[in-house]
Each structure stands twice: as structure tokens, then as C-alpha cells.
Enzyme design. Structure first.
Site, PDB file in Angstrom:
ATOM      1  N   CYS A 100      43.654  51.960  39.816  1.00  0.00           N
ATOM      2  CA  CYS A 100      42.360  51.294  39.940  1.00  0.00           C
ATOM      3  C   CYS A 100      41.281  52.017  39.109  1.00  0.00           C
ATOM      4  O   CYS A 100      40.888  53.129  39.462  1.00  0.00           O
ATOM      5  CB  CYS A 100      41.999  51.277  41.435  1.00  0.00           C
ATOM      6  N   CYS A 134      38.233  53.278  40.969  1.00  0.00           N
ATOM      7  CA  CYS A 134      38.600  54.408  41.837  1.00  0.00           C
ATOM      8  C   CYS A 134      38.586  55.706  41.036  1.00  0.00           C
ATOM      9  O   CYS A 134      38.034  56.715  41.475  1.00  0.00           O
ATOM     10  CB  CYS A 134      39.994  54.213  42.448  1.00  0.00           C
TER      11      CYS A 134
END
Length: 107
Positions: free
Chosen positions: A33, A36
Site C-alpha cells: 500500500c 501506508c
């Protein structure tokens, strides 16, 4: 003040958050991600400000899918703050250090 230790949580050890008294801050993320990865340093800086009375950890949703389902994690990253095992605050998406600090004040 001793700072909180960052712990990697999964289905096997998450009961520490769910069953023990006190405050816990848990970040749900995944290695693939991009938001993230981009915001990991901000969460780490926030965690470094917390003392060791607070349980701080991360859940990799790829390796702990049951937790992602149980807590209805639809977007990453998601930070959930718990008090005595109950969710009291949820922060979705990339946020600033001050956003985490303000949210934690209410916990």
C-alpha cells in the site's frame, strides 16, 4: 518517560489489545500500500511520543486478514485507538502527526 514499544500484532497476539485494560493504538497497513509506506514515518513519530503505559502496534492486513474483517478495515492505513479493549477512535487514511495527537487527547 520510557517510550512505548512498537509491536507487530496478528491473530495470535491481538488479545493483548482486546482483553487487557488500558489504552492501545494500532495501525492496520499492508506492505503493498503506497499511502501506508508514505505515512509509516508519521505514525512511528507519533508512537515515539507515547509512554510505555500505552500498547502500540501494527497489523499487516495481508498476514492477519481475520483482524481486518473483524474491525471492518476497508481502507489503508487505518489507525484504531482502544480503551480497555473497546474501539474509541478510528482514523482512516494518511494523517498528520498533529491529527494523531489531537485524536489521542480524546482517548
Amino acid at each position: 518517560m520510557k517510550m512505548a514499544e512498537m509491536k507487530n500484532y496478528n491473530e495470535d497476539n491481538f488479545r493483548e489489545v482486546e482483553w487487557e485494560e488500558g489504552v492501545a493504538v494500532v495501525r492496520f497497513h499492508a506492505p503493498w500500500c503506497p499511502p501506508c509506506r508514505a505515512s509509516a514515518d508519521i505514525f512511528e513519530a507519533f508512537a515515539a511520543e507515547l509512554d510505555d503505559s500505552v500498547r502500540v502496534g501494527k497489523v499487516n492486513t495481508d498476514t492477519a486478514p481475520a483482524l481486518a474483517v473483524r474491525y471492518e478495515i476497508w481502507g489503508l492505513p487505518t489507525v484504531i485507538m482502544f480503551r480497555d479493549g473497546q474501539e474509541v477512535k478510528r482514523i482512516n487514511g494518511v494523517k498528520s502527526l498533529s491529527a494523531y495527537q489531537k485524536a489521542f487527547e480524546k482517548v
